[in-house]
Design a protein around this motif. Structure first.
Motif, PDB file in Angstrom:
ATOM      1  N   GLY A  84       0.727  -1.130  -0.067  1.00 22.79           N
ATOM      2  CA  GLY A  84       0.112  -0.123   0.068  1.00 22.79           C
ATOM      3  C   GLY A  84       0.830   1.420  -0.035  1.00 22.79           C
ATOM      4  N   ALA A  85       2.073   1.111  -0.330  1.00 18.74           N
ATOM      5  CA  ALA A  85       2.772   2.228  -0.380  1.00 18.74           C
ATOM      6  C   ALA A  85       2.509   3.326  -1.489  1.00 18.74           C
ATOM      7  N   ARG A  86       2.775   4.630  -1.065  1.00 16.53           N
ATOM      8  CA  ARG A  86       2.496   5.560  -2.171  1.00 16.53           C
ATOM      9  C   ARG A  86       3.400   5.632  -3.125  1.00 16.53           C
ATOM     10  N   GLY A  87       3.505   6.213  -4.329  1.00 16.66           N
ATOM     11  CA  GLY A  87       4.364   6.379  -5.453  1.00 16.66           C
ATOM     12  C   GLY A  87       5.713   7.012  -4.831  1.00 16.66           C
ATOM     13  N   GLY A  88       5.448   8.174  -4.321  1.00 15.62           N
ATOM     14  CA  GLY A  88       6.638   8.864  -3.609  1.00 15.62           C
ATOM     15  C   GLY A  88       7.562   7.982  -3.046  1.00 15.62           C
ATOM     16  N   GLU A  89       6.652   7.135  -2.136  1.00 11.63           N
ATOM     17  CA  GLU A  89       7.528   6.449  -0.916  1.00 11.63           C
ATOM     18  C   GLU A  89       8.595   5.305  -1.878  1.00 11.63           C
ATOM     19  N   ILE A  90       7.754   4.751  -2.720  1.00  5.07           N
ATOM     20  CA  ILE A  90       8.411   3.755  -3.738  1.00  5.07           C
ATOM     21  C   ILE A  90       9.654   4.391  -4.290  1.00  5.07           C
ATOM     22  N   LEU A  91       9.553   5.719  -4.844  1.00  2.00           N
ATOM     23  CA  LEU A  91      10.528   6.257  -5.729  1.00  2.00           C
ATOM     24  C   LEU A  91      11.704   6.594  -4.733  1.00  2.00           C
ATOM     25  N   GLY A  92      11.336   6.918  -3.598  1.00  2.00           N
ATOM     26  CA  GLY A  92      12.358   7.296  -2.507  1.00  2.00           C
ATOM     27  C   GLY A  92      13.327   6.266  -1.833  1.00  2.00           C
ATOM     28  N   LEU A  93      12.906   5.109  -2.221  1.00  2.00           N
ATOM     29  CA  LEU A  93      13.459   3.694  -1.582  1.00  2.00           C
ATOM     30  C   LEU A  93      15.026   4.092  -2.060  1.00  2.00           C
ATOM     31  N   GLN A  94      15.746   3.704  -0.897  1.00  2.00           N
ATOM     32  CA  GLN A  94      17.390   3.554  -1.370  1.00  2.00           C
ATOM     33  C   GLN A  94      17.652   1.976  -0.761  1.00  2.00           C
ATOM     34  N   ILE A  95      18.830   1.681  -1.213  1.00  2.00           N
ATOM     35  CA  ILE A  95      19.385   0.244  -1.054  1.00  2.00           C
ATOM     36  C   ILE A  95      19.465  -0.080   0.299  1.00  2.00           C
ATOM     37  N   GLU A  96      19.654   1.107   1.112  1.00  2.00           N
ATOM     38  CA  GLU A  96      19.971   0.712   2.605  1.00  2.00           C
ATOM     39  C   GLU A  96      18.480   0.628   3.322  1.00  2.00           C
TER      40      GLU A  96
END
Length: 226
Positions: A84-96
């Motif tokens: 249920g993550a928002r689009g901005g949250e997905i695009l902001g994901l980092q490897i860490e």
């Protein structure tokens, strides 16, 4: 303009009548507080999202995406569907943000991040927390980062997971909001245009909430299992 006119009173009356006529032609807005019980109010029926998830599988011959971005896009759709993550949250994901051992994605707020060169930086709107992901998604994320993303030289200069694979300007940079909207969330697919016409990015979030409420389980968040 008409203050000095001898018939200004009549003109003002005509203006009032015109304004009233325009207001009478305006569409009526029905305000409703809260969500309706029907999930179709805010999103397409759950079957549509299931069909979308089937269509974007890497090995689906009807997949509308280019081969070099199929895994990346499949993972994005899976995250929207499973967490249920928002689009901005997905695009902001980092490897860490991936806890490989616990199979957890961390949602972190990073306003004005020095590593983010995007004009419109996508950021998390909600509080920071953690969401559990499936073993299959963990495996797909590892493969994408280690085998596909790692082959793009420019992607090595920043920590964001999802990057542009198209050759030329922007290659290897983090996926932007416009790209996410036009090339991933709503692709112009000849195979299933009616399906993609019905979905929205935020609709995945409403669909997730609907499925969660139907299941009757509380969400797994902040690392705490129910």
């Amino acid at each position: 303009m008409h203050r000095g006119s001898a018939n200004r009173i009549a003109i003002y009356q005509k203006l009032d009548e015109m304004a009233a006529a325009m207001r009478g032609k305006a569409p009526k807005v029905v305000r409703n507080s809260g969500l309706r019980n029907d999930p179709n109010y805010r999103s397409a029926p759950p079957e549509v999202y299931a069909e979308v998830l089937h269509l974007v599988r890497v090995d689906n011959p009807q997949n509308p995406f280019r081969e070099n971005v199929r895994l990346r896009n499949q993972i994005m759709f899976d995250i929207m569907h499973e967490t249920g993550a928002r689009g901005g949250e997905i695009l902001g994901l980092q490897i860490e943000d991936v806890d490989w051992t616990r199979q957890v994605l961390k949602i972190v707020r990073r306003h004005d991040d020095v590593h983010d060169k995007r004009k419109h930086q996508p950021v998390a709107k909600t509080e920071e927390g953690e969401v559990y992901i499936t073993e299959a998604m963990t495996r797909d994320l590892r493969h994408y980062i280690m085998k596909e993303r790692s082959q793009i030289e420019a992607a090595r200069d920043h920590p964001y997971i999802f990057v542009n694979h198209r050759k030329g300007v922007g290659n290897g940079l983090p996926v932007g909001i416009v790209t996410f909207k036009t090339r991933i969330a709503k692709p112009a697919s000849r195979n299933a245009p009616t399906i993609f016409a019905e979905i929205t990015r935020h609709g995945f979030r409403h669909d997730f909430n609907y499925r969660l409420s139907k299941r009757g389980n509380p969400p797994i968040f902040n690392g705490v299992q129910p």
